[in-house]
Design an enzyme around this catalytic site. Sequence first.
Site, short mmCIF file in Angstrom:
data_model
loop_
_atom_site.label_atom_id
_atom_site.label_comp_id
_atom_site.label_asym_id
_atom_site.label_seq_id
_atom_site.Cartn_x
_atom_site.Cartn_y
_atom_site.Cartn_z
N LYS A 1 0.73 -1.09 -0.02
CA LYS A 1 -0.05 0.07 0.08
C LYS A 1 0.83 1.14 -0.07
O LYS A 1 1.42 1.62 0.86
CB LYS A 1 -0.93 -0.02 1.28
CG LYS A 1 -1.92 1.22 0.92
CD LYS A 1 -2.49 1.77 2.25
CE LYS A 1 -1.71 2.94 2.84
NZ LYS A 1 -1.84 4.20 1.78
N GLU B 1 9.54 2.25 10.66
CA GLU B 1 10.71 3.49 10.46
C GLU B 1 9.79 4.51 10.45
O GLU B 1 8.84 4.96 9.87
CB GLU B 1 11.39 3.29 9.02
CG GLU B 1 12.58 2.32 9.09
CD GLU B 1 13.59 2.27 9.90
OE1 GLU B 1 13.77 3.55 10.41
OE2 GLU B 1 14.15 1.42 10.18
N CYS C 1 13.33 11.87 6.31
CA CYS C 1 13.36 11.39 7.77
C CYS C 1 14.70 11.56 8.21
O CYS C 1 14.97 11.70 9.42
CB CYS C 1 12.57 10.25 8.09
SG CYS C 1 13.33 8.95 6.98
N GLU D 1 9.19 16.94 14.88
CA GLU D 1 9.42 16.69 13.44
C GLU D 1 8.62 17.35 12.61
O GLU D 1 7.30 17.43 12.58
CB GLU D 1 9.30 15.16 13.14
CG GLU D 1 9.93 14.97 11.72
CD GLU D 1 9.76 13.56 11.16
OE1 GLU D 1 8.77 12.92 11.41
OE2 GLU D 1 10.83 13.25 10.60
#
Length: 478
Positions: free
Chosen positions: A171, A246, A280, A379
Site C-alpha cells: 500500500k 521506521e 526522515c 518533526e
Amino acid sequence: MIYNNLIAGEWSSGGELIQNINPSNTDDVLGDYSFATAEQTHTAIAAARLAFPTWSRSNIQSRAEILDRIGNEILARSKELGQLLSREEGKPLAEGIGETVRAGNIFKFFAGEVLRTGGEIMPSVRPDISVEITREAVGVVALITPWNFPIAIPAWKIAPALAYGNCVVFKPAELVPGSAWMLADIIHRSGVPAGVFNLVMGRGDVVGEVLATSADIDAISFTGSQGVGRRLAQHAMVNMTKVQLEMGGKNPQVILDDADLETAVNVALQSAFFSTGQRCTAASRLIVTEGIHDRFVTALGQRMEALRIDDALLAGTDIGPVVDQRQLSKNLEYIASSHAEGARLIFGGETLLRTHHGFYLAPALFADTTPDMRLNREEIFGPVAGVIRVKDYDEALAVANDTPFGLTAGIATTSLKYASDFRRNAQAGMVMVNVPTAGVDYHVPFGGRKDSSYGAREQGRYAAEFYTAVKTAYISSH
Ligand code: ADP
C-alpha cells in the site's frame, strides 16, 4: 487514464478515483488512480496467502532472475520513471532519477541475495546429533510506505520480501500512487506468479486499517509518521504479527569550531533544506559551538540566498515545492511559532510565486533558538531549521542526544578525537562525519534508535532479519 490496483494477478477497478496532482503545478494532473476498497484489500491478502506455498518454495534461480529483470527495467527506464516521480512528489529531476536508479540497484542487490541465503551447521551438545539453522520466508507481508521516497522505499521493502520467498500486499501513500503503479506494472510483467505481489492503492484509514488489523498478515513493514507507527504496533501485538517501523527524526547536525567552514556549510545546507527537508534523515537542529557560530550562520544564510526554488522539472532547480497544501500549512505554522517563541529569522520562510501555482516555500533558517522550542523538538518535515549555540563539544553532544528520536546524527569537525567520540556516543542508528545526515547507501543497514525505529533494520543483508523466520533443526543419524 485510469490506473487500477493489481490483485491476484489482475488489474482491478473499483473504489473511488483520486487525482494525482503535480505539486510544482497544480493544474497538471498525472492521472486518475483507483483507490482500493476494504473488500479488495481482503481479496489481495487472500490471493497472497494462496500464492505463498508455491512461491516460498520456488527455485532460487528463477526468483533471482525475476528480481534481476525488475532491476534492469527500472534502470533502463530511470529517466522516464524519475521524471514521473519528480512530477508527482516535487523533488528535482536529478534526485528523482537518482532515486529511481537506487531502486533498480536495490532489486539487483537482492537478486544476488536470493542465491546467498545460507544457514549454519552447529554441533549439538548431545552425541550423534547435528544442528542445522536455516531461514525461511515469513509469509504474507504488508508493506505500507510514505510519500517522500515514492520508489526507493517501496523497492527496499518489496525486493527483500520477494527475494526471501514472501508474498506481498503493498500500500503506497495516497499522494504518490503514480510511481507505485509503474513499479507494480514492472513487477507484474517480470514473471512473478499471480498473487505473489499485490498493489492496493488507497487511504490509510481504509486499506491501511485492513492491513493493520488482519490476522492473515504475518508481518508488517511500515515507514511513516510516529502516530500511525504506534497504532500499527498496537494492532500487531494483538495478532502477534511481526512488525518493523521506521518513523520520524529530529536529527542533529553538530558543527565544531575546528570544522572546515565550507564543509560545514555544505553539509548543513544539504541536510536541512534539500529535498525540501522532506526526508526522515534531514537535519533540522544545527548545533554550533561559539567560536564558529557567527561565521557559520552568515555563510549558510548567503548560500541559501543563491538557492533556486522552482518547478521540480526545470533545469537548474535546487529545491522543488512542498508536497501539498497540508504540509505547506504545517511548515508555515512552525515558522510562525518559531517567531513567536523568540527565534531570529536569518533567511526565508515565505511562500513564493512561480510561473505555475504550486506549493513553493523559501527554506527557513532561524538562529538564537533553544533546545526546548517547538522547532527543535517536533518533526516538521519541511525546509525549516534552527541553530542552537553551544559552548563546547560536550554541550553539543548533550543537546544532540536531547530528543526522543534517534535516526541520524551528523558532526562536522577536523578532530579525530571528537569524531570518534561522537560516533560512539551519538544516540542514533546512523552517524555521519563530515557528510550530510541524509543520503545513504543501498547495500548497508538503515534504521534508528529510540522513537525513530522499532524492529529489525532495513536494507542490505540485515533485511533478512525481518523478512525471514529462523528454523533450528536437530538431526540424529540414528
Ligand atoms: P505522513 O503524515 O507523512 O503522510 P503517515 O504515517 O500518515 O505519514 O503515512 C504513511 C503511510 O501510512 C501512508 O501510506 C498512509 O496511507 C498510511 N496510513 C495512514 N494512516 C494509517 C492507518 N490508520 N493504518 C495504516 N496505515 C495508515
